[in-house]
Design a protein around this motif. Structure first.
Motif, short mmCIF file in Angstrom:
data_model
loop_
_atom_site.label_atom_id
_atom_site.label_comp_id
_atom_site.label_asym_id
_atom_site.label_seq_id
_atom_site.Cartn_x
_atom_site.Cartn_y
_atom_site.Cartn_z
N SER A 1 16.82 95.47 -44.53
CA SER A 1 18.22 95.26 -44.89
C SER A 1 19.02 95.17 -43.59
N PRO A 2 20.05 94.30 -43.60
CA PRO A 2 20.72 94.02 -42.33
C PRO A 2 21.43 95.23 -41.77
N LEU A 3 21.51 95.27 -40.46
CA LEU A 3 22.25 96.32 -39.79
C LEU A 3 23.74 96.05 -40.00
N PRO A 4 24.49 97.06 -40.46
CA PRO A 4 25.93 96.83 -40.61
C PRO A 4 26.59 96.69 -39.25
N ARG A 5 27.81 96.19 -39.24
CA ARG A 5 28.52 96.08 -37.97
C ARG A 5 29.42 97.29 -37.78
N ALA A 6 29.49 97.75 -36.55
CA ALA A 6 30.34 98.91 -36.27
C ALA A 6 30.90 98.82 -34.86
N ILE A 7 32.09 99.33 -34.68
CA ILE A 7 32.71 99.35 -33.35
C ILE A 7 33.16 100.78 -33.03
N ASN A 8 33.77 100.95 -31.88
CA ASN A 8 34.18 102.28 -31.40
C ASN A 8 33.00 103.23 -31.35
N LEU A 9 31.86 102.72 -30.94
CA LEU A 9 30.65 103.55 -30.96
C LEU A 9 30.67 104.54 -29.80
N GLN A 10 30.26 105.72 -30.08
CA GLN A 10 30.20 106.74 -29.03
C GLN A 10 29.14 107.77 -29.37
N ILE A 11 28.40 108.19 -28.35
CA ILE A 11 27.51 109.35 -28.50
C ILE A 11 28.05 110.42 -27.58
N HIS A 12 28.21 111.62 -28.10
CA HIS A 12 28.67 112.71 -27.24
C HIS A 12 28.12 114.03 -27.71
N ASP A 13 28.16 114.99 -26.82
CA ASP A 13 27.93 116.36 -27.25
C ASP A 13 29.11 117.19 -26.76
N THR A 14 29.10 118.47 -27.06
CA THR A 14 30.26 119.29 -26.78
C THR A 14 29.84 120.54 -26.03
#
Lengths: 580, 375
Positions: free
Chosen positions: A449-462
């Protein structure tokens, strides 16, 4: 919450709810979950017993399990045992001293006793003392010879045996200390505090909140909640924009912690679909600890397992119906009335749960959700492919993982796709993010199934730490109770084709589920099986995973079942046993 | 540009005009544009998004220092803010946290936010109105340290948030605004430890318990197409072609290929960039620590006010002592000495704070101490 219990009682007994109890929101109520903090540093989340009047209305339940028996006596190890009935009506936040033997009595701790170990009251720190010209002893002559205490362990035990109060005992210990007088003022206060922790049996009873419950689980039972630290949990709610009235999907393998958090923010007008990857809904134990009214939970929480989503609503409901003849069997047997009622209750609960699963499925199929939070041990790429398309375009998601490298390929795939669309060079030129993904997963509907589109992507920890703040002695705490949490991948879903007005295609999950549904039907025809899932055909739903927990905890979630009262007061006790 | 957005679906893409850096969030009812500042000559792409407090925080016009998502989220949870909560905030500043609070309390709750700077208060009120939040957020221009949180709000609040230079001056007023019948929460946000120490003493003297201080920071991880040098390739660089040369050399028709190989073998004709390029091994996209991380925002101090754990009289005296003292009496940070207190387990200390503040009535000794502090 008494209204919740009352409503539950009314639902079970078929009588109208009793008038609401007088509002005493600063005191612990019958049937309420509370957080207990003991002087020895331990903590418990317990449910207080129901009011005897409420219990008497619940004629379908064996009363002994609620009113009598050991289920409301909490064994706290060296602290002794505590009768939960004693806690009802106590003031939240106050410190009570436990006096006497056996269950003992609880009396507010004397002010002087609190004051003499108050580290704040030691005016200013070392440097300030000197500046003030005040003299104070220092520790230069303190030598650890282990002979500085006149009292022996036996003396202390003897004093205790004579029924000396905690304060008197501490006085005796101070008097017996050869070094106490030489200590600095600060050291003296700390010395007293340590002796209080050891010899004063005090208890604080706190109203549960999302914060203190999240912290309790994080520090005491981190493995049950995937080590999600409270700060990280709070960010999931922000990044997913969970707000009053929102429709939220939560994939939750955290004992209901994330579901509870979402529920507490959507209020009475929102909806949370709480999904679990277990075969039976595990007890979302954390949900019940927040004392949300039962009728509100009924309206705003839909729970299902991932497995049950692949059944059609009709399949799910028919699966939950009692087998033909089962009712008669119950009537005919010579079981005691209570047992019959219990069996009936169980069937009723099971049916209710099936209806809930069907409703959850229908709701998911509708899509257009406002928020998505994933906190489960699943592949992030699959979660994105299958769950992000359930969001309405421009709605945000947050995916938690204990490992950042588990999230990286997903983010890379989403970002590469987005940059290609925007005609920008991908920053990982020459790298094939899809490779890693193909290695990790079987080719399946979820990967096709197709990958949806997404923006404002971020990976973080705290990075969070707590500080000791005392006059002249402020610094970060040197020990952090379990510093580990995990990583969040956050983003905002956009249209599949952001340049066109075409309606969104059917989400991958919907396709997957309808395909699997057909396959299951065929599998059932082939095997001649009458149900889809073996364990569901068993009236007590016996599985190796321990059903009594499942059943009682599931009931506790909706706080609708009187049986849960007994069961769930036992549950934390059992947890306590494990802890020690 | 904004006209082009009308009628578009959320989540769709529009081309930004040259020279514009994409739309800033222009309100709840309109669109918060998220700009992609791509290298396209005609301007980048922009995506039409539902406005959210999180997007507003990263796109709002700064009038002051603002709170970001890590602090906002943690404070909201610590203050136990829910749909229907009544929250008091001071100051409003640029309204970053205010928007998030207004979102979380929902239409059944209310945010009362106080700002002593008249223009900031006015602008915040305009923003709330434009964003459709006027029915759930009220801005008042008022110095709360001096005047308190209005008689109207006495005993009404479930939670108070203080972001003030001298928060200890407002704690007595905050206590007046908090609902005395249920446990309520207070948070204070201060960048300096000296402020925190003073705040904590005031909180304790004014009957608050469970006083705890935290710091929380987000660490972004950036995705990079990571490649690393291969030690073996580097060691063998310029020798691998020998075999090929021998093979090609046997065939005299291959003069061109031989020349190319010989060029590779001749390290004097190879550039450093070429070596670097040819000895790289790609690891695929990898997460590395982001370049931009805040080292510090502020200390977050939280406390609970329990009914019955403080009395009006004792608290009033303490309040006078706290409010009356000049600021320079604040003890400065202790110089580090060898006699720092022994490390204390966080848990024990937390219990200590709770136990210290957990007396049924405020300690009578708190008044002279407070006086000491302000001498």
């Amino acid at each position: 919450m008494s209204s919740a219990v009352a409503a539950a009682a009314a639902a079970a007994a078929g009588t109208p709810p009793p008038p609401p109890a007088p509002p005493t929101a600063h005191q612990a109520q019958h049937g309420e979950y509370v957080l207990l903090r003991l002087s020895n540093g331990s903590e418990r989340v317990v449910r207080l017993p129901l009011h005897p009047d409420e219990v008497s209305r619940l004629d379908s339940v064996p009363k002994k399990s609620i009113t009598g028996g050991p289920s409301h006596v909490l064994n706290l190890g060296r602290f002794g045992s505590l009768d939960l009935y004693q806690l009802v009506g106590l003031n939240f936040g106050w410190t009570y001293e436990r006096i006497g033997t056996g269950a003992g009595r609880l009396v507010p701790l004397a002010t002087e006793e609190v004051d003499r170990a108050d580290l704040h009251s030691v005016q200013a720190g070392l440097a300030i003392e000197a500046a003030d010209g005040r003299t104070s002893a220092d520790n230069r002559n303190l030598i650890d010879t282990n002979t500085s205490q006149d009292l022996t362990q036996d003396d202390i035990l003897k004093l205790k045996g004579e029924g000396v109060s905690g304060a008197e005992l501490i006085d005796a210990i101070i008097a017996g200390s050869k070094t106490f007088a030489e200590k600095t003022e600060f050291s003296q206060a700390k010395y007293i505090k340590r002796k209080q922790e050891r010899h004063l049996r005090t208890i604080q009873i706190l109203k549960t909140s999302l914060m203190n419950v999240a912290e309790h689980y994080y520090t005491r039972h981190p493995s049950r909640i995937m080590n999600i630290r409270p700060d990280t949990l709070s960010q999931m709610l922000s990044y997913a924009n969970v707000q009053p009235g929102a429709r939220v999907v939560v994939l939750d393998d955290c004992g209901g912690l994330v579901t509870a958090a979402a529920l507490s923010r959507v209020g009475d007008s929102g909806l949370v679909v709480g999904l679990s990857t277990q075969f039976e809904e595990p007890g979302f134990e954390v949900v019940s600890t927040l004392n949300m009214p039962a009728d509100q939970l009924d309206r705003t929480l839909l729970r299902s397992t991932w497995y049950h989503l692949s059944l059609s609503s009709e399949d799910i409901i028919s699966e939950g119906a009692p087998a033909p003849g089962a009712g008669a069997e119950v009537e005919d047997s010579a079981m005691p009335a209570a047992a019959v009622a219990g069996r009936k209750n169980l069937a009723e609960r099971r049916r209710k749960r099936q209806l809930c699963r069907a409703a959850a499925r229908d709701e998911l199929m509708r899509g257009n959700f406002d928020s998505l939070i994933v906190a489960a041990r699943v592949c992030p790429m699959e979660a994105v492919r299958l769950l992000v398309p359930l969001l309405a375009p421009s709605r945000p998601f947050a995916i938690f993982s204990r490992s950042s490298s588990a999230l990286a390929p997903t983010m890379a795939a989403l970002r590469s796709q987005q940059m290609a669309l925007d005609g920008r060079p991908t920053p990982y030129a020459g790298d094939e993010p899809d490779d890693a993904e193909d290695d990790a997963m079987p080719a399946d509907a979820s990967t096709t199934s197709p990958l949806p589109r997404a923006i404002n992507l971020q990976i973080h920890d705290t990075w969070t730490r707590e500080y000791q703040v005392l006059p002249g002695r402020s610094h970060p705490f040197m020990n952090m109770p379990g510093a580990a949490s995990g990583f969040l991948l956050t983003g905002i879903r956009i249209l599949t084709d952001p340049d066109s007005d075409a309606p969104e295609p059917l989400a991958g999950l919907q396709l997957l589920l309808s395909e699997v549904n057909q396959l299951r039907k065929r599998a059932r025809q082939v095997t001649g099986s009458s149900t889809y899932w073996g364990i569901s055909s068993n009236p007590v739903a016996g599985t190796s995973t321990g059903v009594s927990t499942d059943e009682s905890a599931a009931a506790a979630v909706s706080t609708e079942e009187p049986v849960a009262a007994a069961a769930s007061t036992e549950e934390p006790v059992a947890a306590a046993a494990v802890e020690q | 540009m904004h006209r082009e957005l009308i009628g578009k679906r959320f989540g769709s893409r529009v081309r930004g005009r040259a020279g514009t850096r994409g739309g800033r969030g222009q309100g709840r009812r309109q669109a918060a544009g998220k700009a992609n500042t791509g290298a396209t000559p005609g301007g980048g792409w922009a995506y039409l998004l539902h406005p959210s407090p999180e997007l507003w925080t990263v796109s709002l016009p700064h009038r002051t220092q603002i709170l970001y998502v890590a602090d906002i989220s943690f404070i909201t949870m610590q203050l136990n803010i829910q749909p229907g909560s009544v929250v008091v905030e001071s100051g409003t500043g640029s309204g970053s946290f205010s928007h998030s609070l207004a979102r979380t309390v929902g239409p059944t709750g209310h945010l009362h936010t106080f700002e002593y700077h008249a223009q900031r208060a006015e602008l915040a009120a305009e923003e709330f109105a434009r964003h459709g939040l006027a029915d759930r957020a009220t801005v008042r221009c008022r110095d709360v340290c001096e005047l308190g949180f209005t008689e109207e709000l006495r005993g009404q609040a479930d939670a108070v948030f203080l972001d003030l230079p001298s928060p200890w001056l407002a704690i007595g007023h905050a206590r007046d605004a908090l609902n005395p019948r249920v446990p309520t929460r207070l948070a204070s946000y201060s960048p300096c430890m000296e402020q925190v120490q003073r705040t904590c003493l005031a909180l304790r003297d004014l009957g608050f318990s469970e006083i705890r201080t935290f710091e929380t920071l987000i660490r972004p991880h950036a995705l990079r197409g990571a490649s690393q040098r291969s030690l073996e390739s580097l060691a063998r660089y310029g020798t691998r072609e020998l075999a090929a040369l021998e093979e090609a050399g046997a065939d005299s028709a291959n003069a061109e290929a031989v020349a190319a190989i010989q060029q590779k073998l001749d390290l004097s004709r190879v550039t450093a960039e070429q070596v670097a390029r040819e000895t790289q091994v790609s690891l695929g996209p990898q997460l590395v620590m982001g370049q931009e991380m805040r080292g510090h925002t502020s200390y977050l101090t939280f406390a609970t006010l329990y009914p019955g754990l403080w009395s009006e009289d004792a608290a009033a005296t303490a309040e006078e002592a706290v409010a009356g003292g000049p600021a320079e009496s604040q003890p400065s940070a202790a110089v580090p000495t060898e006699e720092q207190p022994a490390p204390e387990p966080a848990e024990g200390a937390a219990t200590a704070a709770a136990a210290a503040a957990g007396s049924p009535s405020p300690s009578s000794s708190s008044t002279p101490e407070a006086a000491d502090a302000s001498e």
